[in-house]
Design a protein around this motif. Sequence first.
Motif, PDB file in Angstrom:
ATOM      1  N   SER A   1       0.842  -1.191   0.000  1.00  0.00           N
ATOM      2  CA  SER A   1       0.000   0.000   0.000  1.00  0.00           C
ATOM      3  C   SER A   1       0.874   1.236   0.000  1.00  0.00           C
ATOM      4  O   SER A   1       1.955   1.252   0.599  1.00  0.00           O
ATOM      5  CB  SER A   1      -0.909   0.006   1.231  1.00  0.00           C
ATOM      6  OG  SER A   1      -1.567   1.260   1.375  1.00  0.00           O
ATOM      7  N   THR A   2       0.396   2.267  -0.712  1.00  0.00           N
ATOM      8  CA  THR A   2       1.141   3.521  -0.707  1.00  0.00           C
ATOM      9  C   THR A   2       1.138   4.153   0.681  1.00  0.00           C
ATOM     10  O   THR A   2       1.959   5.031   0.964  1.00  0.00           O
ATOM     11  CB  THR A   2       0.534   4.510  -1.709  1.00  0.00           C
ATOM     12  OG1 THR A   2      -0.867   4.697  -1.410  1.00  0.00           O
ATOM     13  CG2 THR A   2       0.683   3.993  -3.129  1.00  0.00           C
ATOM     14  N   GLN A   3       0.223   3.700   1.546  1.00  0.00           N
ATOM     15  CA  GLN A   3       0.201   4.213   2.915  1.00  0.00           C
ATOM     16  C   GLN A   3       1.498   3.880   3.631  1.00  0.00           C
ATOM     17  O   GLN A   3       1.975   4.639   4.477  1.00  0.00           O
ATOM     18  CB  GLN A   3      -0.993   3.628   3.668  1.00  0.00           C
ATOM     19  CG  GLN A   3      -1.240   4.255   5.037  1.00  0.00           C
ATOM     20  CD  GLN A   3      -1.671   5.719   4.925  1.00  0.00           C
ATOM     21  OE1 GLN A   3      -2.335   6.088   3.962  1.00  0.00           O
ATOM     22  NE2 GLN A   3      -1.287   6.528   5.901  1.00  0.00           N
ATOM     23  N   GLU A   4       2.108   2.721   3.273  1.00  0.00           N
ATOM     24  CA  GLU A   4       3.384   2.338   3.872  1.00  0.00           C
ATOM     25  C   GLU A   4       4.467   3.359   3.520  1.00  0.00           C
ATOM     26  O   GLU A   4       5.336   3.669   4.329  1.00  0.00           O
ATOM     27  CB  GLU A   4       3.781   0.944   3.403  1.00  0.00           C
ATOM     28  CG  GLU A   4       2.814  -0.150   3.831  1.00  0.00           C
ATOM     29  CD  GLU A   4       3.211  -1.500   3.277  1.00  0.00           C
ATOM     30  OE1 GLU A   4       4.278  -1.572   2.633  1.00  0.00           O
ATOM     31  OE2 GLU A   4       2.469  -2.476   3.492  1.00  0.00           O
ATOM     32  N   GLN A   5       4.424   3.861   2.274  1.00  0.00           N
ATOM     33  CA  GLN A   5       5.395   4.867   1.890  1.00  0.00           C
ATOM     34  C   GLN A   5       5.166   6.163   2.648  1.00  0.00           C
ATOM     35  O   GLN A   5       6.116   6.843   3.039  1.00  0.00           O
ATOM     36  CB  GLN A   5       5.322   5.114   0.387  1.00  0.00           C
ATOM     37  CG  GLN A   5       5.624   3.892  -0.458  1.00  0.00           C
ATOM     38  CD  GLN A   5       5.436   4.167  -1.937  1.00  0.00           C
ATOM     39  OE1 GLN A   5       5.322   5.307  -2.362  1.00  0.00           O
ATOM     40  NE2 GLN A   5       5.402   3.103  -2.720  1.00  0.00           N
ATOM     41  N   MET A   6       3.894   6.500   2.864  1.00  0.00           N
ATOM     42  CA  MET A   6       3.577   7.723   3.592  1.00  0.00           C
ATOM     43  C   MET A   6       4.058   7.649   5.033  1.00  0.00           C
ATOM     44  O   MET A   6       4.400   8.664   5.649  1.00  0.00           O
ATOM     45  CB  MET A   6       2.079   8.002   3.552  1.00  0.00           C
ATOM     46  CG  MET A   6       1.549   8.284   2.153  1.00  0.00           C
ATOM     47  SD  MET A   6      -0.249   8.473   2.126  1.00  0.00           S
ATOM     48  CE  MET A   6      -0.435   9.928   3.168  1.00  0.00           C
TER      49      MET A   6
END
Length: 393
Positions: free
Chosen positions: A45-50
């Motif tokens: 998930s891009t949330q992990e990058q955030m």
Amino acid sequence: MSFRKLMTAAALLGLPLSGCTSGFIPEGGPSQIAASQTAAVQIGSTQEQMNLPFVLVAPSLELARSLSGEPDRFGSLPRRAQAQVSAKIGDVVLVTIFEAGSGGLFTSPQAAGNSGGGGNYINLPAQQIDRNGNISVPYAGQISVVGRSLPAVQTEIEEKLKQRAIEPQVVVTMQEDRASLVSVIGSVKTGGQFPVRNTQMRILDAVAKAGGPDGTSRSLEVVLQRGSHTSRVSMRRLMLDPAANAAVLPGDTIYVQPVSRSLNVFGASGENLRVDIDVDNMSLTDALGRAKGFNDTRADISSIFVLRMEDRRALPADTENLAQFPGARVPTVYQIRYDTPGGIFVGNQFKVRHGDVVYISNAAGTQLRKLLELVGLVTRPAREIQGGFIPNY
């Protein structure tokens, strides 16, 4: 048309004035929604990058000065070669024996007749050190040479001859240093293997023996391989920093290669591009100048970010929660303001590195300006009709 009428027209047309503006305001590529909806398989998930942790540093002038630009030097390699080069299997040595008077063990009849009682000497035939590491000296027998300094070999031969020769003095010299070699290859004029003599040979000495750089590239990197360890440094730093010009040892391999060092500038710059680092200690201001400065209609010059994996030893000791980052490198974001004279001074001292990413943020009103431009394009036909620009037929 008044601002109120403009907003009313936008509302009637169904244009969102807040929240998600994807699809209505120009973007530089596919939106997050488009990517997630059209992906055949989605992993992670891009949330992990955030949520990826990093250190945000507003560098002081002192910290900016202390941060290095180019890789420093061959810090983990020995700085100085051995005081004496020991002999190895395959080397060729020459043994000379002196005696204090004539008529000694090594005096030839011709020398005895011509010396008049003076001292005498003899040069033994040059010998290659055999596979057992020995040479042979008459009346002294087999002498172990490999791994020993030449003065130690001389002393042993003198001890074994002193009971038979007249006050013997021995000199052992290296005639052919076939084993103590350093290899120089790559972008040099005459690469090859060169002996490391008792004098301390350094990296630039070895490159000079190979004829120097071949001139095909302006930017060169020197790679030094010693056993299983490899280190590298720029040719510019070797020439400017004597401490970086490390001593070479037998068995080293020096590889001179062209190198391209660069960083990327993104965001509200005059031009998004890759900037070549072709000068020593290029500053952030230099890099921004190569990218044509700031975009006056978009840039927030109080938010200039430099992203890099930083050596944790370079960061201030009081940086909070630094222990949560494992390893020697820490994901670090430096924020430098160019809206104050002090920030510009810091930017002039901040040295960029290969692989850096420089990002210039958009000003807070940029998205609103995009929206207003879009509303203006949509309402323009109505305004033209109202103003009588379109004729009636």
